[in-house]
Design a protein around this motif. Structure first.
Motif, PDB file in Angstrom:
ATOM      1  N   LEU A   4       0.862  -1.174   0.000  1.00 32.12           N
ATOM      2  CA  LEU A   4       0.000   0.000   0.000  1.00 32.12           C
ATOM      3  C   LEU A   4       0.903   1.230   0.000  1.00 32.12           C
ATOM      4  O   LEU A   4       1.692   1.426   0.924  1.00 32.12           O
ATOM      5  N   GLN A   5       0.783   2.045  -1.032  1.00 31.20           N
ATOM      6  CA  GLN A   5       1.609   3.250  -1.133  1.00 31.20           C
ATOM      7  C   GLN A   5       0.766   4.494  -0.862  1.00 31.20           C
ATOM      8  O   GLN A   5      -0.285   4.675  -1.475  1.00 31.20           O
ATOM      9  N   ARG A   7       0.935   8.639  -0.985  1.00 28.94           N
ATOM     10  CA  ARG A   7       1.696   9.745  -1.580  1.00 28.94           C
ATOM     11  C   ARG A   7       1.108  11.055  -1.075  1.00 28.94           C
ATOM     12  O   ARG A   7      -0.116  11.267  -1.145  1.00 28.94           O
ATOM     13  N   LEU A  55       6.625   9.485  -0.524  1.00 34.74           N
ATOM     14  CA  LEU A  55       6.035   8.177  -0.812  1.00 34.74           C
ATOM     15  C   LEU A  55       6.311   7.260   0.370  1.00 34.74           C
ATOM     16  O   LEU A  55       7.467   7.082   0.765  1.00 34.74           O
ATOM     17  N   GLU A  60       0.418  -4.443   2.533  1.00 35.26           N
ATOM     18  CA  GLU A  60      -0.852  -4.302   1.820  1.00 35.26           C
ATOM     19  C   GLU A  60      -2.050  -4.316   2.764  1.00 35.26           C
ATOM     20  O   GLU A  60      -3.029  -3.594   2.549  1.00 35.26           O
ATOM     21  N   THR A  84      -2.941  10.435  -1.473  1.00 38.85           N
ATOM     22  CA  THR A  84      -3.491   9.454  -2.410  1.00 38.85           C
ATOM     23  C   THR A  84      -2.973   8.074  -2.032  1.00 38.85           C
ATOM     24  O   THR A  84      -1.876   7.931  -1.500  1.00 38.85           O
ATOM     25  N   ARG A  85      -3.792   7.052  -2.324  1.00 34.90           N
ATOM     26  CA  ARG A  85      -3.439   5.675  -2.000  1.00 34.90           C
ATOM     27  C   ARG A  85      -3.378   4.854  -3.285  1.00 34.90           C
ATOM     28  O   ARG A  85      -4.149   5.067  -4.204  1.00 34.90           O
ATOM     29  N   GLU A  86      -2.458   3.903  -3.296  1.00 30.04           N
ATOM     30  CA  GLU A  86      -2.312   3.029  -4.461  1.00 30.04           C
ATOM     31  C   GLU A  86      -1.709   1.702  -4.018  1.00 30.04           C
ATOM     32  O   GLU A  86      -0.827   1.680  -3.156  1.00 30.04           O
ATOM     33  N   ILE A  87      -2.217   0.619  -4.590  1.00 25.68           N
ATOM     34  CA  ILE A  87      -1.616  -0.692  -4.374  1.00 25.68           C
ATOM     35  C   ILE A  87      -0.575  -0.913  -5.471  1.00 25.68           C
ATOM     36  O   ILE A  87      -0.874  -0.804  -6.663  1.00 25.68           O
ATOM     37  N   VAL A  88       0.670  -1.167  -5.062  1.00 28.43           N
ATOM     38  CA  VAL A  88       1.741  -1.391  -6.038  1.00 28.43           C
ATOM     39  C   VAL A  88       2.282  -2.809  -5.860  1.00 28.43           C
ATOM     40  O   VAL A  88       2.476  -3.282  -4.735  1.00 28.43           O
ATOM     41  N   GLU A  89       2.491  -3.470  -6.971  1.00 30.51           N
ATOM     42  CA  GLU A  89       3.025  -4.830  -6.942  1.00 30.51           C
ATOM     43  C   GLU A  89       4.529  -4.797  -6.742  1.00 30.51           C
ATOM     44  O   GLU A  89       5.227  -3.910  -7.262  1.00 30.51           O
TER      45      GLU A  89
END
Length: 288
Positions: A4-5, A7, A55, A60, A84-89
């Motif tokens: 879970l990123q 920013r 960042l 996750e 902002t949130r983003e799932i990064v592999e």
């Protein structure tokens, strides 16, 4: 594994880093949120960009709400920053970067090529170089300007000084193109280590030195791809390093800085300027 990123952009990135790490972030990094690169800071300096994005990576399944609450409550901002949130592999980021790199032709026979690529032209002069400890793989316009000049210059048998050598790319290219000897000078010990390793990988012999230990005896060619301020400050030293009739190549300066830098050398050199993508290369021939 995924991450879970978060920013966020703030005027206090170091403060945000402490809060995020204290609330479970596995790593925190800073990136340029605008377009103002920071190039080759002086030893001991750790400058950030005028607009810095933070960042933070969490597991996750982690709950980021305590971190977000701390950011909103404690960060000294008039308004809490937008997050902002983003799932990064998860990936092998180094390998991904290398896989995207291609061999680049700089004119004449000169190519800069990552180690895992090949150049089919049998007559090519190939410098093999991967991203590493020090700045310089030929992708930045200022480095490209220098490499393009080297590719068309006749430097066979010349003695070369690369002041601010970084990865050693310019000195190594000069040696591969026929220079008799080259010395790389840098303020950063990691740059000297990287330059020697890259020279060994390219099967050329490069001498390296810190700024206090190199020989200032006149060279046929002096290359200095650094920054405008140091280029102006170093004008007496770099000028003295070029023999009469020898050449000086200066880069790392923006177009708007070119006139000021050129004026610092005008008394000793006949200077020509070339611009590319907002960056300028100055080439001077030492007057008798």
């Amino acid at each position: 594994m995924a991450w879970l990123q978060l920013r966020l952009q703030t005027r206090h990135p170091e403060f945000a880093e402490e809060l995020l790490l204290a609330h479970g972030a596995q790593s925190v990094s800073f990136v340029d949120a605008g377009d103002t690169p920071v190039l080759e800071p002086l030893p001991g300096e750790t400058p950030l960009w005028a607009q810095t994005a933070v960042l933070a990576l969490f597991a996750e399944d982690a709950d980021p709400e305590p971190a977000l609450a701390a950011i909103a409550a404690i960060l000294p901002e008039q308004n809490p920053p937008v997050v902002t949130r983003e799932i990064v592999e998860d990936q092998d980021w180094v390998r991904l970067c290398l896989d995207q790199m291609q061999a680049v032709h700089f004119g004449g026979a000169l190519w800069i090529c990552p180690r895992h690529r090949t150049v089919e032209d049998a007559s090519a002069v190939v410098v093999r170089l991967d991203p590493g400890l020090a700045f310089g793989t030929g992708t930045h316009p200022s480095t490209s300007l220098c490499l393009r000049w080297l590719a068309q210059a006749d430097i066979a048998g010349q003695r070369v000084l690369d002041y601010g050598c970084g990865s050693g790319i310019l000195a190594i290219a000069a040696l591969k193109l026929g220079a008799a000897a080259a010395t790389g000078v840098d303020i950063d010990p990691q740059a000297l280590t990287a330059s020697l390793e890259n020279a060994r990988d390219n099967e050329v012999e490069l001498t390296v030195s810190d700024v206090s230990g190199f020989k200032t005896a006149p060279y046929d060619l002096v290359l200095a791809n650094i920054l405008a301020g140091p280029l102006i400050e170093l004008a007496p030293l770099l000028s003295a390093c070029v023999r009469p009739g020898g050449q000086l190549v200066l880069a790392g300066l923006l177009d708007r800085q070119a006139e000021e830098v050129a004026s610092a050398y005008a008394g000793d050199f006949e200077i020509e300027a070339v611009s590319d993508e907002g960056w300028t290369r100055l080439v001077g021939t030492r007057l008798p």
